[in-house]
Design a protein around this motif. Structure first.
Motif: not given
Length: 135
Positions: A5-12, A117-126
């Motif tokens: 999922t997008a959240a799992e990918a962002a977390h990983a 490098r992390i600009r593509h992560l969700s706001a929550a993960h940022l």
């Protein structure tokens, strides 16, 4: 292959970036403390650890389907090219250039990985990703 999922990918991805940041900061700090007599060996170890950290990071990015992987690999290749370019000089005893480049690497690790490098992560993960500077 497991679909993330997008959240799992962002977390990983944020976990991989955090791990890379910590590993490289430790290695850079250890190199900064090296006396001249062992600096060249420490430099080679830093280069090897940087290569390994980048491979790990890229592997995670590939697994989660990170859209910016090609750009990321190109950036990593540029950094590694600079490290390899300096390596013969360090090996020949020019430790000053090695210290300058390792200091620059610390700045890159602290700023570049946190910003670009992390600009593509969700706001929550940022919000959760807070690497400290290499000090």
């Amino acid at each position: 292959m497991h679909s993330h999922t997008a959240a799992e990918a962002a977390h990983a991805l944020s976990t991989a970036l955090r791990r890379t940041h910590k590993q490289l900061c430790r290695q850079i700090n250890a190199l900064a403390a090296q006396p001249e007599t062992t600096f060249a060996a420490g430099w080679m170890h830093l280069v090897a650890r940087t290569e390994a950290a980048f491979r790990d990071e890229e592997r995670v990015m590939e697994q989660v389907g990170y859209a910016g992987l090609a750009e990321h690999r190109a950036e990593n290749a540029c950094i590694l090219s600079a490290l390899h370019h300096v390596s013969p000089r360090v090996d020949e005893g020019d430790h000053g250039i090695g210290r300058e480049v390792s200091s620059a690497l610390a700045a890159i690790v602290s700023s570049h990985r946190c910003g670009v490098r992390i600009r593509h992560l969700s706001a929550a993960h940022l919000r959760q990703y807070r690497p400290s500077p290499c000090t």
